[in-house]
Design a protein around this motif. Sequence first.
Motif, PDB file in Angstrom:
ATOM      1  N   UNK A 139       7.957  -6.724  -8.583  1.00  0.00           N
ATOM      2  CA  UNK A 139       8.189  -6.965  -6.986  1.00  0.00           C
ATOM      3  C   UNK A 139       6.786  -8.350  -6.074  1.00  0.00           C
ATOM      4  N   UNK A 140       6.024  -7.961  -6.802  1.00  0.00           N
ATOM      5  CA  UNK A 140       5.078  -8.678  -6.326  1.00  0.00           C
ATOM      6  C   UNK A 140       4.989 -10.343  -6.770  1.00  0.00           C
ATOM      7  N   UNK A 141       4.817  -9.616  -7.964  1.00  0.00           N
ATOM      8  CA  UNK A 141       4.284 -11.323  -8.921  1.00  0.00           C
ATOM      9  C   UNK A 141       5.120 -12.339  -8.868  1.00  0.00           C
ATOM     10  N   UNK A 142       6.431 -12.558  -8.043  1.00  0.00           N
ATOM     11  CA  UNK A 142       6.992 -13.975  -7.797  1.00  0.00           C
ATOM     12  C   UNK A 142       6.399 -14.774  -6.892  1.00  0.00           C
ATOM     13  N   UNK A 143       6.624 -14.020  -5.588  1.00  0.00           N
ATOM     14  CA  UNK A 143       5.438 -14.616  -5.297  1.00  0.00           C
ATOM     15  C   UNK A 143       4.556 -15.675  -5.736  1.00  0.00           C
ATOM     16  N   UNK A 144       3.480 -14.502  -6.246  1.00  0.00           N
ATOM     17  CA  UNK A 144       2.394 -15.579  -6.373  1.00  0.00           C
ATOM     18  C   UNK A 144       2.262 -16.268  -6.948  1.00  0.00           C
ATOM     19  N   UNK A 145       3.166 -16.297  -8.009  1.00  0.00           N
ATOM     20  CA  UNK A 145       3.279 -17.519  -9.521  1.00  0.00           C
ATOM     21  C   UNK A 145       3.845 -18.653  -8.606  1.00  0.00           C
ATOM     22  N   UNK A 146       4.614 -18.509  -7.535  1.00  0.00           N
ATOM     23  CA  UNK A 146       5.035 -19.388  -6.770  1.00  0.00           C
ATOM     24  C   UNK A 146       4.033 -20.132  -6.586  1.00  0.00           C
ATOM     25  N   UNK A 147       3.147 -19.157  -5.427  1.00  0.00           N
ATOM     26  CA  UNK A 147       2.019 -20.062  -5.416  1.00  0.00           C
ATOM     27  C   UNK A 147       0.972 -20.509  -6.082  1.00  0.00           C
ATOM     28  N   UNK A 148       0.983 -20.328  -7.504  1.00  0.00           N
ATOM     29  CA  UNK A 148       0.642 -20.903  -8.534  1.00  0.00           C
ATOM     30  C   UNK A 148       1.011 -21.781  -8.753  1.00  0.00           C
ATOM     31  N   UNK A 155      -6.466 -24.579 -11.215  1.00  0.00           N
ATOM     32  CA  UNK A 155      -6.744 -23.591 -10.070  1.00  0.00           C
ATOM     33  C   UNK A 155      -5.474 -22.403  -9.985  1.00  0.00           C
ATOM     34  N   UNK A 156      -4.641 -22.670 -10.730  1.00  0.00           N
ATOM     35  CA  UNK A 156      -3.747 -21.297 -11.321  1.00  0.00           C
ATOM     36  C   UNK A 156      -4.234 -20.395 -11.477  1.00  0.00           C
ATOM     37  N   UNK A 157      -4.755 -20.819 -12.714  1.00  0.00           N
ATOM     38  CA  UNK A 157      -6.264 -20.461 -13.775  1.00  0.00           C
ATOM     39  C   UNK A 157      -7.065 -19.252 -13.222  1.00  0.00           C
ATOM     40  N   UNK A 158      -7.959 -20.408 -11.983  1.00  0.00           N
ATOM     41  CA  UNK A 158      -8.870 -19.730 -11.618  1.00  0.00           C
ATOM     42  C   UNK A 158      -8.623 -18.240 -10.573  1.00  0.00           C
ATOM     43  N   UNK A 159      -7.425 -18.090 -10.737  1.00  0.00           N
ATOM     44  CA  UNK A 159      -6.853 -17.386  -9.025  1.00  0.00           C
ATOM     45  C   UNK A 159      -6.096 -16.347 -10.150  1.00  0.00           C
ATOM     46  N   UNK A 160      -6.024 -16.249 -10.798  1.00  0.00           N
ATOM     47  CA  UNK A 160      -5.537 -15.048 -11.839  1.00  0.00           C
ATOM     48  C   UNK A 160      -6.488 -14.955 -12.058  1.00  0.00           C
ATOM     49  N   UNK A 161      -7.134 -15.501 -12.683  1.00  0.00           N
ATOM     50  CA  UNK A 161      -8.468 -15.197 -13.439  1.00  0.00           C
ATOM     51  C   UNK A 161      -9.537 -13.760 -12.485  1.00  0.00           C
ATOM     52  N   UNK A 162      -9.488 -14.612 -10.942  1.00  0.00           N
ATOM     53  CA  UNK A 162     -10.282 -13.268 -10.074  1.00  0.00           C
ATOM     54  C   UNK A 162      -9.573 -12.387  -9.385  1.00  0.00           C
ATOM     55  N   UNK A 163      -8.263 -12.485  -9.932  1.00  0.00           N
ATOM     56  CA  UNK A 163      -7.101 -11.471  -9.781  1.00  0.00           C
ATOM     57  C   UNK A 163      -7.412 -10.243 -10.192  1.00  0.00           C
ATOM     58  N   UNK A 194      -4.119  -5.048 -16.537  1.00  0.00           N
ATOM     59  CA  UNK A 194      -3.313  -5.490 -18.318  1.00  0.00           C
ATOM     60  C   UNK A 194      -2.402  -6.673 -17.552  1.00  0.00           C
ATOM     61  N   UNK A 195      -1.654  -5.926 -17.078  1.00  0.00           N
ATOM     62  CA  UNK A 195      -1.034  -7.432 -16.492  1.00  0.00           C
ATOM     63  C   UNK A 195      -1.218  -8.214 -15.816  1.00  0.00           C
ATOM     64  N   UNK A 196      -2.107  -8.783 -15.365  1.00  0.00           N
ATOM     65  CA  UNK A 196      -2.502  -9.422 -14.672  1.00  0.00           C
ATOM     66  C   UNK A 196      -2.921 -10.759 -15.936  1.00  0.00           C
ATOM     67  N   UNK A 197      -3.695  -9.743 -16.977  1.00  0.00           N
ATOM     68  CA  UNK A 197      -4.581 -10.926 -17.818  1.00  0.00           C
ATOM     69  C   UNK A 197      -3.076 -11.444 -18.636  1.00  0.00           C
ATOM     70  N   UNK A 198      -2.403 -10.696 -18.926  1.00  0.00           N
ATOM     71  CA  UNK A 198      -1.408 -10.937 -20.047  1.00  0.00           C
ATOM     72  C   UNK A 198      -0.782 -12.199 -19.303  1.00  0.00           C
ATOM     73  N   UNK A 199      -0.863 -11.939 -17.492  1.00  0.00           N
ATOM     74  CA  UNK A 199      -0.239 -13.416 -16.661  1.00  0.00           C
ATOM     75  C   UNK A 199      -0.893 -14.968 -16.978  1.00  0.00           C
ATOM     76  N   UNK A 200      -2.701 -14.743 -16.729  1.00  0.00           N
ATOM     77  CA  UNK A 200      -3.185 -16.053 -17.475  1.00  0.00           C
ATOM     78  C   UNK A 200      -2.742 -16.314 -18.589  1.00  0.00           C
ATOM     79  N   UNK A 201      -2.471 -15.830 -19.896  1.00  0.00           N
ATOM     80  CA  UNK A 201      -2.507 -15.980 -20.870  1.00  0.00           C
ATOM     81  C   UNK A 201      -1.127 -16.805 -21.102  1.00  0.00           C
TER      82      UNK A 201
END
Length: 328
Positions: A139-148, A155-163, A194-201
């Motif tokens: 429910x939340x992640x599509x908004x984050x990807x749109x921003x990234x 920068x997108x990688x850094x954002x998700x890594x920080x999360x 774990x979901x965030x780490x997979x997204x970073x990959x």
Amino acid sequence: MNYQPSLDGLRAIAALLVLMFHAKVPGMSAGFVGVDVFFVLSGFLITKLLIAEHERTGAIDYTGFTARRLRRLYPALILFLLVYLGAAPFIWPEIPTEKHEWDAFIAGFYMGDYATATGRPTAVISHLWSLGIEEKFYLLWPFTVAIAMRLRRSQAQLLVAAMFVGVTLWRAYNVETLDRYWHVYFRFDTHCSGLLLGSLAALTSIRPRAIFGWIGLLGLMAVLVIFDWKTRATAAVGISLAEIFSLMIVMASPAFLGKGVLPWLGKMSYGIYIWHYLFIKFGREYGLHWAENLIIAGIGGIVCAAISYYAVEQWLKAPRRTPISSTQ
């Protein structure tokens, strides 16, 4: 996104780990890390699909994405809950019918994670807590990807890594400060790492050599041996290690995981995860040996998952195939 049978094979491994953990197979007290494998893999695939959609259309259709997710996941869950509501009062008559109905409501609205974390778990279907974590992410992640996607890739990688780091540290802090520390395992805010780490990959173009997949598998086996259920070390460190080793496997995608029966089982892993626990719970209460329970739950879970997959899930998605339904 091209179909990768090795990822379905990994899904099968994850489901089998959870099955053996719930059956209390000796030496599998950390088999719950199969859920972490699922989380990393889900984050990777979902983010890949969202990125591909953005690159193809210049935007992310949130309504369409949510509809596809519900179409993929909800029919199997509803079928399970209907069967549960029909059978549970007879199998577990000591539990009030109202409790069964409330638990189905909790699971059906993906609130099992916080229900369990706040000390109000469902009586029989407690394993559905993980679906709550994944659905909140969807429910939340599509908004984050749109921003990234508006940022440079670095920068997108850094954002998700920080999360990812932030959630990991938040979990460790909760483990150290809460008396009921193990409840952090069931909370979205402390276990979406774990979901965030997979997204970073998914945001990287690195494809490591197959040896990294083998290292990840060996590392995951080490986690199974070293860590135990409900300890502070597992909650603070074991989960993170399982996520990292799962990431290595996902990114390397060893070819052997796509061979034999594993991809077929992987396609039904969602159903196997949903259905197996009813058989496990029944077997526990009737005093079955772990081996008997494993066999019955394995066969029962696979048969019910196959019926759900071919009679319901495949039938519903037949008129219109989507990238998500072809990979998840």
